[in-house]
Design a protein around this motif. Structure first.
Motif, short mmCIF file in Angstrom:
data_model
loop_
_atom_site.label_atom_id
_atom_site.label_comp_id
_atom_site.label_asym_id
_atom_site.label_seq_id
_atom_site.Cartn_x
_atom_site.Cartn_y
_atom_site.Cartn_z
N PHE A 66 20.90 1.98 -21.11
CA PHE A 66 22.27 1.58 -21.45
C PHE A 66 23.12 2.72 -21.99
O PHE A 66 24.35 2.65 -21.89
CB PHE A 66 22.23 0.43 -22.46
N PHE A 67 22.52 3.74 -22.57
CA PHE A 67 23.31 4.85 -23.09
C PHE A 67 23.33 6.03 -22.12
O PHE A 67 24.39 6.52 -21.75
CB PHE A 67 22.79 5.31 -24.45
N PHE A 68 22.14 6.47 -21.70
CA PHE A 68 22.07 7.61 -20.79
C PHE A 68 22.22 7.20 -19.34
O PHE A 68 22.31 8.06 -18.47
CB PHE A 68 20.74 8.35 -20.99
N GLU A 69 22.20 5.90 -19.06
CA GLU A 69 22.39 5.35 -17.71
C GLU A 69 21.37 5.89 -16.72
O GLU A 69 21.68 6.18 -15.57
CB GLU A 69 23.82 5.62 -17.22
N VAL A 70 20.13 6.02 -17.17
CA VAL A 70 19.04 6.39 -16.28
C VAL A 70 18.61 5.14 -15.51
O VAL A 70 18.37 4.09 -16.12
CB VAL A 70 17.85 6.96 -17.08
N PRO A 71 18.52 5.20 -14.20
CA PRO A 71 18.15 3.99 -13.45
C PRO A 71 16.70 3.59 -13.72
O PRO A 71 15.82 4.44 -13.82
CB PRO A 71 18.34 4.42 -11.98
N LEU A 72 16.49 2.28 -13.85
CA LEU A 72 15.14 1.74 -14.02
C LEU A 72 14.80 1.00 -12.74
O LEU A 72 15.10 -0.18 -12.58
CB LEU A 72 15.07 0.82 -15.23
N ARG A 73 14.18 1.70 -11.80
CA ARG A 73 13.96 1.16 -10.46
C ARG A 73 12.63 0.43 -10.32
O ARG A 73 12.44 -0.31 -9.37
CB ARG A 73 14.02 2.30 -9.44
N GLY A 74 11.71 0.68 -11.22
CA GLY A 74 10.38 0.11 -11.10
C GLY A 74 10.17 -1.11 -11.98
O GLY A 74 11.11 -1.70 -12.51
N SER A 75 8.93 -1.47 -12.16
CA SER A 75 8.55 -2.68 -12.89
C SER A 75 8.32 -2.37 -14.37
O SER A 75 7.57 -1.43 -14.71
CB SER A 75 7.28 -3.27 -12.28
N LEU A 76 8.94 -3.17 -15.22
CA LEU A 76 8.68 -3.04 -16.66
C LEU A 76 7.24 -3.39 -17.00
O LEU A 76 6.68 -2.85 -17.96
CB LEU A 76 9.64 -3.95 -17.44
N LEU A 77 6.63 -4.28 -16.23
CA LEU A 77 5.24 -4.63 -16.47
C LEU A 77 4.34 -3.41 -16.28
O LEU A 77 3.43 -3.16 -17.10
CB LEU A 77 4.82 -5.75 -15.51
N PHE A 78 4.59 -2.64 -15.23
CA PHE A 78 3.82 -1.41 -15.02
C PHE A 78 4.06 -0.42 -16.15
O PHE A 78 3.12 0.25 -16.62
CB PHE A 78 4.20 -0.77 -13.68
N LEU A 79 5.32 -0.31 -16.57
CA LEU A 79 5.66 0.65 -17.62
C LEU A 79 4.98 0.29 -18.94
O LEU A 79 4.38 1.15 -19.61
CB LEU A 79 7.17 0.70 -17.80
N TYR A 80 5.03 -0.99 -19.33
CA TYR A 80 4.42 -1.39 -20.59
C TYR A 80 2.90 -1.39 -20.51
O TYR A 80 2.21 -1.12 -21.50
CB TYR A 80 4.93 -2.76 -21.02
N GLY A 81 2.35 -1.68 -19.32
CA GLY A 81 0.91 -1.57 -19.17
C GLY A 81 0.42 -0.15 -19.35
O GLY A 81 -0.56 0.11 -20.05
N GLY A 82 1.13 0.80 -18.72
CA GLY A 82 0.79 2.20 -18.92
C GLY A 82 1.01 2.65 -20.35
O GLY A 82 0.22 3.43 -20.89
N ALA A 83 2.09 2.15 -20.99
CA ALA A 83 2.37 2.52 -22.38
C ALA A 83 1.27 2.02 -23.31
O ALA A 83 0.89 2.71 -24.26
CB ALA A 83 3.73 1.96 -22.80
N PHE A 84 0.75 0.81 -23.04
CA PHE A 84 -0.32 0.27 -23.88
C PHE A 84 -1.56 1.15 -23.82
O PHE A 84 -2.14 1.51 -24.85
CB PHE A 84 -0.64 -1.16 -23.44
N LEU A 85 -1.97 1.52 -22.60
CA LEU A 85 -3.15 2.38 -22.46
C LEU A 85 -2.89 3.77 -23.03
O LEU A 85 -3.78 4.39 -23.64
CB LEU A 85 -3.55 2.47 -20.98
N TYR A 86 -1.69 4.27 -22.83
CA TYR A 86 -1.33 5.59 -23.36
C TYR A 86 -1.39 5.61 -24.88
O TYR A 86 -1.98 6.52 -25.49
CB TYR A 86 0.06 5.95 -22.86
N LEU A 87 -0.82 4.60 -25.51
CA LEU A 87 -0.85 4.54 -26.97
C LEU A 87 -2.27 4.34 -27.49
O LEU A 87 -2.62 4.88 -28.54
CB LEU A 87 0.06 3.41 -27.47
N ALA A 88 -3.09 3.59 -26.76
CA ALA A 88 -4.48 3.42 -27.17
C ALA A 88 -5.20 4.77 -27.16
O ALA A 88 -5.98 5.09 -28.08
CB ALA A 88 -5.18 2.43 -26.25
N ALA A 89 -4.94 5.59 -26.13
CA ALA A 89 -5.56 6.92 -26.07
C ALA A 89 -5.05 7.82 -27.20
O ALA A 89 -5.82 8.54 -27.84
CB ALA A 89 -5.28 7.56 -24.71
#
Length: 370
Positions: free
Chosen positions: A245-268
């Motif tokens: 909303f501020f930098f107007e970077v397009p979000l073309r993919g799935s938020l589910l994929f993003l949060y799934g990767g974020a969960f594993l990333y934060l666990a590591a």
């Protein structure tokens, strides 16, 4: 019940993190400030450059080249030199990053279609900026050569190259930088918060009280890793909202994929932080240990330089770097709708790193208590 014991420990960890107003400010304020500052400051674009021109050509094409250089938006100031000594002095004292010398026969040679040279002197003490400036100047000179009569006559036999930039057609640098910052700042916050966890207990003398409680070692580890992961996911959510909303970077993919990767990333990341915290005796040692891991992780992630450009003996080390894999996921989800196969390809190493670091942290924590 075991889950009631873990819940109590999680609440206790949140109270320890959030009861101090300054602590709350550190967890929320600086990450947001870093995102906005780095999004504008951390850029490889070269603008507002000072250069010098020594024009020894009295013809019209030398003047035309000078006007085109002066009109380029990249250059802030274009200083006219009176001789080679002025060029040398300007480069030596770093008043300009580049100098252009136009020879006395430039207009005559370019009009006749003869080979001619433009000497560009670059300040090699800087890293990438001089090469990028040299590319700008080359594009200006090439455009001028194409507009000469000889250039127009040979244009019909030439090949036009039309670049098409997929995923970022306008080459907006923040579209590349902001997703990378989401991963990098989450690494900093998650690692520091986790690294201080057990070290703070040991320094304050409350670790012994924790060990005489009914909590098992695995439950302590689980209770310690949950608050940093919740805080990390909260910060990542703020970053995503700011990016869209501020930098107007397009979000073309799935938020589910993003949060799934974020969960594993934060666990590591949390696993690495707990490992550091189990080793450190004081909070100061924990912070130093966190920075000892963060700097190589940033450099070996592909954030600033491609991994393929690194020496072959160094590239295998990047395979144990969680930031490397999450950068692929976050950039892919934002800019190119990353397919599920690519997500899994990068999520599996994150899961393995998380299992390895959390297991090592639990083992070391148990050994330090014996």
């Amino acid at each position: 019940m075991w889950w009631m014991r873990i819940k109590a420990l999680i609440i206790k960890e949140f109270l320890a993190l959030l009861r101090d107003p300054r602590g709350r400010a550190v967890l929320i304020g600086p990450p947001i400030i870093q995102l906005f500052v780095f999004a504008y400051a951390a850029t490889l674009e070269v603008t507002n450059v000072d250069i010098m021109v020594l024009n020894r050509d009295a013809g019209s094409w030398g003047q035309e080249l000078l006007h085109r250089i002066e009109g380029a938006p990249t250059f802030r100031t274009v200083t006219h030199a009176q001789g080679p000594e002025a060029v040398r002095d300007a480069i030596d004292t770093q008043r300009v990053i580049a100098a252009v010398q136009i020879g006395p026969s430039f207009s005559r040679d370019i009009e006749a279609g003869l080979p001619t040279d433009i000497e560009v002197i670059l300040d090699g003490r800087k890293s990438n900026a001089p090469q990028i400036v040299g590319g700008y100047l080359y594009a200006i000179v090439t455009g001028l050569a194409a507009d000469t009569p000889a250039g127009r006559r040979s244009a019909s036999a030439g090949i036009d190259i039309v670049p098409l930039n997929w995923f970022n057609p306008n080459l907006i640098y923040q579209w590349f930088m902001v997703p990378n910052l989401i991963a990098s700042i989450a690494l900093v916050i998650g690692l520091i918060v986790t690294a201080l966890s057990i070290a703070r207990e040991r320094e304050l003398g409350t670790l012994d009280q924790l060990m005489v409680s009914p909590l098992r070692t695995s439950e302590i580890i689980l209770g310690k890793l949950t608050p940093p992961m919740i805080i990390g996911l909260f910060n990542i959510t703020l970053y995503i909202l700011a990016a869209v909303f501020f930098f107007e970077v397009p979000l073309r993919g799935s938020l589910l994929f993003l949060y799934g990767g974020a969960f594993l990333y934060l666990a590591a990341v949390v696993g690495v932080g707990l490992f550091i915290s189990a080793i450190a005796m004081t909070q100061q040692q924990a912070i130093l240990g966190a920075f000892l891991f963060m700097v190589p992780a940033m450099l070996l992630s592909g954030f600033a330089t491609p991994i393929d450009n690194m020496p072959t003996w160094l590239q295998p080390i990047t395979l144990i770097n969680p930031l490397r894999y999450f950068l692929v996921i976050v950039n892919g989800v934002f800019l190119r709708d990353l397919p599920i196969g690519e997500v899994v390809k990068n999520a599996v190493p994150l899961a393995l790193i998380a299992v390895g670091t959390l297991s090592a942290a639990a083992w070391l924590f148990r050994r330090r208590l014996e």
